[in-house]
Design an enzyme around this catalytic site. Sequence first.
Site, PDB file in Angstrom:
ATOM      1  N   TYR A 144       0.593  -1.302   0.012  1.00 20.29           N
ATOM      2  CA  TYR A 144      -0.043  -0.070  -0.055  1.00 20.29           C
ATOM      3  C   TYR A 144       1.009   1.149   0.044  1.00 20.29           C
ATOM      4  O   TYR A 144       1.933   1.337   0.859  1.00 20.29           O
ATOM      5  CB  TYR A 144      -0.938  -0.154   1.248  1.00 20.29           C
ATOM      6  CG  TYR A 144      -1.817   1.244   1.440  1.00 20.29           C
ATOM      7  CD1 TYR A 144      -2.902   1.461   0.456  1.00 20.29           C
ATOM      8  CD2 TYR A 144      -1.439   2.193   2.290  1.00 20.29           C
ATOM      9  CE1 TYR A 144      -3.522   2.567   0.445  1.00 20.29           C
ATOM     10  CE2 TYR A 144      -2.123   3.402   2.515  1.00 20.29           C
ATOM     11  CZ  TYR A 144      -3.377   3.390   1.550  1.00 20.29           C
ATOM     12  OH  TYR A 144      -4.107   4.854   1.918  1.00 20.29           O
ATOM     13  N   ASP A 239       9.495   2.709  -0.418  1.00 17.20           N
ATOM     14  CA  ASP A 239       8.501   3.598   0.371  1.00 17.20           C
ATOM     15  C   ASP A 239       8.610   3.063   1.630  1.00 17.20           C
ATOM     16  O   ASP A 239       8.334   2.068   2.198  1.00 17.20           O
ATOM     17  CB  ASP A 239       6.858   3.002  -0.124  1.00 17.20           C
ATOM     18  CG  ASP A 239       5.928   3.810   0.690  1.00 17.20           C
ATOM     19  OD1 ASP A 239       6.103   4.682   1.474  1.00 17.20           O
ATOM     20  OD2 ASP A 239       4.746   3.682   0.319  1.00 17.20           O
ATOM     21  N   LYS A 267       4.466   9.234   8.681  1.00 16.42           N
ATOM     22  CA  LYS A 267       4.220   8.690   9.971  1.00 16.42           C
ATOM     23  C   LYS A 267       5.353   9.195  10.884  1.00 16.42           C
ATOM     24  O   LYS A 267       5.356  10.090  11.613  1.00 16.42           O
ATOM     25  CB  LYS A 267       4.149   6.994   9.723  1.00 16.42           C
ATOM     26  CG  LYS A 267       3.233   6.559   8.747  1.00 16.42           C
ATOM     27  CD  LYS A 267       2.475   5.188   9.065  1.00 16.42           C
ATOM     28  CE  LYS A 267       1.346   4.991   8.146  1.00 16.42           C
ATOM     29  NZ  LYS A 267       1.389   4.464   6.928  1.00 16.42           N
TER      30      LYS A 267
HETATM   31  C1  LIG Z   1       0.725   4.790   5.544  1.00 17.53           C
HETATM   32  C2  LIG Z   1       1.293   4.526   4.329  1.00 17.53           C
HETATM   33  C3  LIG Z   1       1.184   5.504   3.148  1.00 17.53           C
HETATM   34  C4  LIG Z   1       0.114   6.468   3.290  1.00 17.53           C
HETATM   35  O1  LIG Z   1       0.458   7.547   4.197  1.00 17.53           O
HETATM   36  P1  LIG Z   1      -0.855   8.515   4.687  1.00 17.53           P
HETATM   37  O2  LIG Z   1      -0.263   9.430   5.436  1.00 17.53           O
HETATM   38  O3  LIG Z   1      -1.788   7.665   5.215  1.00 17.53           O
HETATM   39  O4  LIG Z   1      -1.225   9.266   3.157  1.00 17.53           O
HETATM   40  C5  LIG Z   1       2.155   5.017   2.230  1.00 17.53           C
HETATM   41  N1  LIG Z   1       2.901   4.110   2.138  1.00 17.53           N
HETATM   42  C6  LIG Z   1       3.031   3.355   3.068  1.00 17.53           C
HETATM   43  C7  LIG Z   1       3.955   2.148   3.224  1.00 17.53           C
HETATM   44  C8  LIG Z   1       2.090   3.332   4.279  1.00 17.53           C
HETATM   45  O5  LIG Z   1       2.337   2.776   5.297  1.00 17.53           O
END
Ligand SMILES: *Cc1c(COP(=O)(O)O)cnc(C)c1O
Length: 430
Positions: A144, A239, A267
Amino acid sequence: MKFDQSKALFEEACNYIPGGVNSPVRAFGSVGMAPIFAKESKGSKLIDVDGNEYIDYICSWGPMLLGHSSDIAYQGILEMIQKGTSYGIATEIEIDMAKEIIHAYPSVELLRMVNSGTEATMSALRVARGYTKRDKIIKFEGCYHGHGDALLVKAGSGAMTFGVPTSSGVTAGTVKDTIVVPYNDLEAVKRAVEENKDEIAAVIIEPIAGNMGVVPADESFIHGLRKLTEDEGIILIFDEVITGFRVNYGGAQKLFGITPDMTTFGKIIGGGLPVGAYGGKKEIMSCVSPLGGVYQAGTLSGNPIALSMGLNVMRYLRDHQEHYDEIEMKAIRLEEGYKKCIQETGIKATVTRFKGMLCLFFTDGAIKNYDDVIKSDTELYARYFRAMLQKGILLPPAQFEGLFLSTAHSNEEIDYTIQATREVFESLVK
Ligand SMILES: *Cc1c(COP(=O)(O)O)cnc(C)c1O
């Protein structure tokens, strides 16, 4: 345990907010109950509006590495707010933040701040496309990367077909440029690259998948991916929105010893406030406006309050990297406890763990990719979740999410969690 206040708030919320929540996982849909509403939190504990107290393993989906309402995160924030919260022109703290991340991630030479992980990955892909002058991207099934159109895609039927949208409103035109391949399958990536020779701009990957439970990349796979993308002139984007500053101070790339071309963050770098960032090699990041032709902007990007809170956390972690071992030891304690509970009760379950990230899947056998993950018994997870909630333990309200630990979680709390798990497993296998 009563949830009356939460239920009342949920009913009211549904009149004004789609599904009553501002992010779907908060609806508790996959655990078959009405959502609980948070009132306050401290350390490892979260208290809901009915006054129920829980040991929290959501930790705001990762940012609360130092626990909730951390004095370290809050240091100096009130004084800052009194001076102003947003200016629309540059501030010095933006340099401090860029330096802090660049110091921890040698692969990043230039860095742009945004407001969420979603923005970070969307922007990174745009830059990769602008730099390579190519259109297509490869992503992995079960990873994701936020809710950008190009990334809301799952594999179509047959290994090599183009993906299909996982959300309505995503156009066929968008999907046509996204190729989805199975995680940990280098041969599938090679085939996709071969069939789209010189058309792939970027491969984006969670180096430790944390959004289909926890599924670490195999060493040979991730190193093979680096070599392949390098040989083919494809931008490799790590990511690290979850793993960045969580698995260790330099992220998954440091642990794997890999230098990606670009990295995305979110995060933890906001310490609990809304922040994201993306960066990479100077040559690539020089494509970003106003230096280059790739447009990307943000009214509140680099917000001084958010950066200040994030910096408080990151600087502390830089000077106290022993906390990463401490969190891993706690994760191992929980993993070992889970394994014992599984063995002794005979429940069909598997635990995966990487550093301080772990997940309990209600399936047996190896967990290497999305196909393995979705064999899990989600109904059994829902029953486990609800029973644990009754015992004062708040787990992720979905089978396919990892558990998050913080420095505030005590060994006693982990042992209590294991003991509760044993009792719940015993009742579930009856
Ligand atoms: C949480 C997450 C996102 C999205 O971040 P948001 O701040 O919720 O838009 C993207 N990539 C990864 C790996 C994530 O865990």
